[in-house]
Design an enzyme around this catalytic site. Structure first.
Site, short mmCIF file in Angstrom:
data_model
loop_
_atom_site.label_atom_id
_atom_site.label_comp_id
_atom_site.label_asym_id
_atom_site.label_seq_id
_atom_site.Cartn_x
_atom_site.Cartn_y
_atom_site.Cartn_z
CG ASP A 95 -2.12 0.78 1.14
OD1 ASP A 95 -2.20 1.62 0.23
OD2 ASP A 95 -3.03 0.58 1.97
CB SER A 96 0.74 4.47 -1.73
OG SER A 96 -0.43 5.06 -1.16
N GLY A 97 0.82 4.08 1.54
CA GLY A 97 1.01 4.84 2.77
C GLY A 97 0.14 6.08 2.82
CG PHE A 99 -5.95 4.41 4.34
CD1 PHE A 99 -7.21 4.85 4.00
CD2 PHE A 99 -5.80 3.69 5.51
CE1 PHE A 99 -8.31 4.57 4.80
CE2 PHE A 99 -6.88 3.41 6.33
CZ PHE A 99 -8.14 3.86 5.97
CD GLN A 234 -8.96 8.08 -3.12
OE1 GLN A 234 -10.05 8.29 -2.59
NE2 GLN A 234 -8.00 7.38 -2.50
N GLY A 261 -10.21 5.08 -0.88
CA GLY A 261 -10.88 6.24 -0.33
C GLY A 261 -12.21 5.91 0.31
CG ASP A 310 -6.08 -4.70 1.65
OD1 ASP A 310 -6.02 -4.14 2.76
OD2 ASP A 310 -6.24 -4.06 0.59
CB CYS A 351 -11.99 -25.91 9.54
SG CYS A 351 -10.53 -24.89 9.22
CB CYS A 353 -7.00 -24.52 9.84
SG CYS A 353 -7.68 -24.27 11.49
CB CYS A 356 -10.12 -26.98 12.88
SG CYS A 356 -10.97 -25.39 13.01
CG HIS A 382 -10.58 -21.11 12.24
ND1 HIS A 382 -10.98 -22.29 11.64
CD2 HIS A 382 -11.67 -20.29 12.24
CE1 HIS A 382 -12.26 -22.19 11.32
NE2 HIS A 382 -12.70 -20.98 11.67
#
Ligand SMILES: [Zn+2]
Length: 414
Positions: A95-97, A99, A234, A261, A310, A351, A353, A356, A382
């Protein structure tokens, strides 16, 4: 210059705009739609890189703001870039930073917490991480000019300046496969006039970022000479601004797009923003939605043609005791609940994982209530595995042209 080899669409669902595809990077492939794990400081909190491979996570996103402040991009570059430094050898984004710079200024002024909600004032857990180490009080941390954003470090108060050019240079040193230009993030509290001015500045910064990216491209001294730059759309929750931003950013020659944004004040607003934005973006390029990760929102965004997401919420929720379980309200349960005190079942009997396979709800509840560090790791494993499996289920449904049926099934269970 577009690198056409980054993304290939595999199949378009006949009932929706949803599609499956592949992101091809020099560090491997990611099948889309995909959930991107949030590794803000080159680490997914509580889980080491090796375990992420067992979980089946395909791609992670780290943050330029935090890594610039500590340990610094030169340090990461000297250690071979993010992949070599952190031990995660798969595809990465940064991420560009932007935000974090703007959220931190606003959050410091308004005294809000360490994460910024995408929909302020609602219970929705869609969020982007800002910082966990802020000093209380004090003036705004960010000063904005056409040149860039000047801000004080949340770690030691030192002065820093992000420009569209410096943010590209920092990300060249970090070496992620997909990087983002500096943008000015507005909040739902900003009016049309401010949002429009900020959007135009973001467009000018995008051009400068793209120019810097192209100048720096041939330099093989960087850890990853095969990076791709996405443009950020944006425009807040204003239709004509989103359409303009999609058109302008869409025509600049980026390798893909992120939608950032303010997404409005509610989830309905967010869906409208996607409806206004996605049609303006080149069909054959990848689209990333920043900060969205609630299960119903994943379906809604995939339906509108989003390829990657994300969100800091699934891992933060895990550390607080909230784990995903299909069919429960919002597909989640809270392990602190007394009803799990002697519950010998795993979180999810379907699950596969590590958590679990090895531990009961009763034991996990005990670890959570006792504040044991192992709980952070086990619960995070999990929740990540749950999302990895859900995204695989979504990809299969799209390829079988039954995405809407799958979305209806998950919706009916809530
Ligand atoms: Zn599990």
């Amino acid at each position: 210059m577009r690198n056409q080899s980054l993304f290939h669409i595999r199949h378009r669902d006949t009932s929706a705009v949803a599609r499956t595809g592949v992101l091809h990077t020099v560090h491997g492939e990611a099948l889309t739609p995909a959930f991107v794990g949030v590794a803000t400081r080159a680490s997914i909190k509580a889980v080491e890189a090796e375990a992420l491979r067992d979980i089946g996570l395909q791609i992670v996103i780290s943050n330029t703001y935090h890594l610039h402040l500590r340990p610094g991009a030169d340090t990461v570059a000297a250690l071979g870039g993010l992949q070599n430094f952190g031990g995660w050898s798969g595809p990465t984004m940064t991420d560009s930073g932007g935000f974090q710079v703007f959220s931190l200024g606003a959050s410091k002024e308004h005294g809000v917490g360490k994460v910024a909600s995408i929909f302020p004032g609602t219970a929705a857990s869609n969020e982007r991480e800002v910082s966990s180490r802020r000093k209380a009080g004090g003036p705004s941390l960010v000063r904005l000019t056409e040149q860039g954003a000047q801000f004080r470090s949340v770690i030691d108060g030192s002065e820093h300046m992000f420009t569209p050019e410096s943010v590209i240079s920092i990300q060249r040193k970090l070496g992620a496969d997909i990087i983002l230009p500096l943008d000015e993030c507005t909040s739902p509290l900003h009016d049309h006039s401010y949002t429009e001015r900020a959007m135009h500045r973001t467009h000018r910064w995008a051009r400068r970022g793209l120019a810097a990216f192209r100048v720096l491209e041939p330099d093989l001294s960087f850890p990853n000479p095969s990076q791709h730059l996405f443009g950020i759309v944006q425009g807040g929750a204003y239709r004509e601004l989103r359409e303009e931003s999609a058109r302008v950013i869409g025509d600049m020659g980026f390798d893909g797009f992120a939608i950032g944004g303010s997404l409005g004040r509610s989830k309905d607003d967010m869906l409208q923003v996607l409806d206004w934005t996605v049609p303006g973006l080149a069909e054959d390029l990848p689209r990333h939605l920043l900060g969205i990760g609630e299960i119903e929102d994943l379906f809604a965004a995939v339906r509108r043609g989003i390829d990657t997401f994300d969100c800091a919420a699934p891992t933060r929720l895990a550390r607080n005791g909230t784990v995903f379980l299909k069919g429960e309200p919002r597909h989640r349960i809270n392990l602190r609940n007394a009803r799990y005190q002697t519950d010998e079942r795993p979180i999810d009997e379907t699950c596969d994982c590590f958590t679990c396979r090895h531990h009961s709800r009763a034991y996990l509840r005990h670890l959570c209530r006792a504040g044991e560090f192992s709980f952070y790791r086990l619960a995070t494993i999990h929740n990540l595995r749950f999302l990895v499996r859900l995204m695989a289920e979504i990809r299969t449904a799209i390829e079988d042209d039954r995405f809407d049926a799958l979305a209806a099934e998950w919706s009916a269970l809530r």
